[in-house]
Design an enzyme around this catalytic site. Structure first.
Site, PDB file in Angstrom:
ATOM      1  CE1 TYR A 159      -3.365  -2.835   0.786  1.00  0.00           C
ATOM      2  CE2 TYR A 159      -4.607  -0.785   0.872  1.00  0.00           C
ATOM      3  CZ  TYR A 159      -4.566  -2.157   0.760  1.00  0.00           C
ATOM      4  OH  TYR A 159      -5.736  -2.841   0.611  1.00  0.00           O
ATOM      5  CE  LYS A 208       2.357 -17.998  -2.098  1.00  0.00           C
ATOM      6  NZ  LYS A 208       1.513 -19.216  -2.122  1.00  0.00           N
ATOM      7  CG  ASP A 240      -1.490 -20.473  -0.733  1.00  0.00           C
ATOM      8  OD1 ASP A 240      -0.968 -20.418   0.396  1.00  0.00           O
ATOM      9  OD2 ASP A 240      -0.960 -21.080  -1.691  1.00  0.00           O
ATOM     10  CG  ASP A 264      -7.809  -5.010   1.480  1.00  0.00           C
ATOM     11  OD1 ASP A 264      -8.772  -4.511   2.091  1.00  0.00           O
ATOM     12  OD2 ASP A 264      -7.725  -5.028   0.241  1.00  0.00           O
ATOM     13  CG  ASP A 268     -13.333  -7.366   2.101  1.00  0.00           C
ATOM     14  OD1 ASP A 268     -13.229  -6.628   3.099  1.00  0.00           O
ATOM     15  OD2 ASP A 268     -13.690  -6.947   0.990  1.00  0.00           O
TER      16      ASP A 268
END
Ligand code: IPM
Ligand code: MG
Length: 374
Positions: A159, A208, A240, A264, A268
């Site tokens: 970001y 990751k 993942d 983020d 959600d």
């Protein structure tokens, strides 16, 4: 009895200076209801709420041509805490999205996060017993219930890394960079472990590390921090896999600790899994008691101005504000109890409505909640 009535105790007569950002879409409606509830809390517990509104996002673009002014940042900084509704509009239709990226509504949100150093974003995702039917998971999975908290790093990573779009030999190319230094990782990890200690004492650090250097450093630093918390169980999970586990077995999670972009996306997903995104609050904190509190959902421009939005996520964000920025636990408890009570009595806004319940609008929901503050 020293504690026989509300308002009795050492935290009475507090003057709470709160900057409000109504924002765009349903933002102004839900903030109005949160203020209603906070005023009732103030009246019951002997405090004084001093609200100052500022513009951000599309509302600020319309008024000043920029999504956040320096003056608004100063107003927010001068407060004890910030309570926000939501910002942004319809990205395919609103003229705000014809502006350069740094002048769009979301740039205001990113700017205030950075300016106020709000690096720790707490996003609880809870399956409410009364709303279990809204959970999109199979009953055999949802039966176990879940109560997790996503601790998302909020001021680093993709970001805020260097980005640019260039053209090389007639080929357009875009570059975003993902950078974390160990101090940024350490301070969010410490927050994650601190909060896990007050919960079920488990941290799932998500990265990751099988591909990214930033994730490998993340893992190392999180392990160093974990050494100071022998009572908290740490596990690592690849992002993942975490996305899968959230729908396969959400009950396994207590605190999910992760970097900005992963947080983020996963937050959600986690909120969708509850089936009631209109109920989920969030807090963004800096190193002190200061924080910005906002619902986890967006500005829902399609239903703005119709008095049908669910104000509960914003009201619960106000409860988080009382708890984290003001140490007013009883007052926060009173708000959370009022939410439970209203649900138990069968009142629902449209988004969480099911047959047999009483459908109410945004402002009626706010009034019902305020009436139940004891
Ligand atoms: C969020 C939102 C923001 C983000 C957008 C509006 C910039 O999606 O708070 O999760 O990506 O952080
Ligand atoms: Mg998001």
């Amino acid at each position: 009895m020293m504690d026989a009535w509300p308002g009795m105790g050492k935290e009475t007569n507090m003057e709470l200076h709160i900057t409000c950002i109504p924002g765009d879409g349903i933002g102004p409606e839900i903030i109005a209801e949160a203020k209603k509830v906070l005023e009732k809390v103030a009246a019951c517990y002997g405090h004084q709420m001093v609200f100052t509104d500022i513009l951000m996002g599309g509302a600020s673009i319309d008024a000043y041509g920029v999504p956040l002014t320096e003056e608004s940042i100063q107003t927010a900084r001068a407060a004890d805490a910030v309570l926000m509704g939501s910002i942004g509009g319809d990205t395919t239709r609103s003229p705000w999205y014809k502006l350069p990226p740094n002048l769009r509504p979301e740039a205001g949100l990113l700017a205030i996060r950075k300016a106020l150093n709000l690096f720790a974003n707490l996003r609880p995702a809870v399956l409410y017993e009364e709303l279990a039917a809204a959970c999109p998971l199979k009953e055999e999975i949802s039966r176990a219930g879940f109560d997790m908290l996503i601790m998302r790093e909020l001021t680093g990573g993709l970001y805020f890394g260097e980005r640019k779009t260039v053209e090389e030999n007639g080929v357009r190319k875009a570059i975003d960079t993902l950078t974390y230094d160990e101090n940024e990782i350490r301070r969010i990890a410490v927050k994650g472990f601190d909060i896990a200690r007050k919960r079920r004492k488990k941290v799932t650090s998500v990265d990751k590390a099988n591909v990214l250097d930033s994730s490998r450093l993340w893992r190392k630093v999180v392990e160093e921090v974990a050494a100071d918390y022998p009572d908290v169980k740490l596990e690592h999970m690849l992002v993942d896999n975490c996305a899968m586990q959230l729908v396969k077995d959400p009950a396994q999670f207590d605190v999910i600790l992760t970097e900005n972009m992963f947080g983020d996306i996963l937050s959600d997903e986690a909120s969708m899994v509850t089936g009631s995104i209109g109920m989920l609050s969030s807090a963004s904190l800096n190193d002190s008691k200061f924080g910005l509190y906002e619902p986890s959902h967006g500005s829902a421009p399609d239903i703005a101005g119709q008095d049908i939005a669910n104000p509960i996520a914003t009201v619960l964000s106000a409860a988080m504000m009382l708890r984290y920025s003001f140490d007013l636990d009883r007052e926060a408890d009173a708000i959370e109890a009022a939410v439970k009570q209203v649900l138990k009595e069968g009142y629902r806004t449209g988004d969480i409505h099911s047959s047999g319940c009483k459908k109410v609008g945004c402002s009626e929901m706010g009034s019902l909640l305020a009436e139940r503050i004891r």
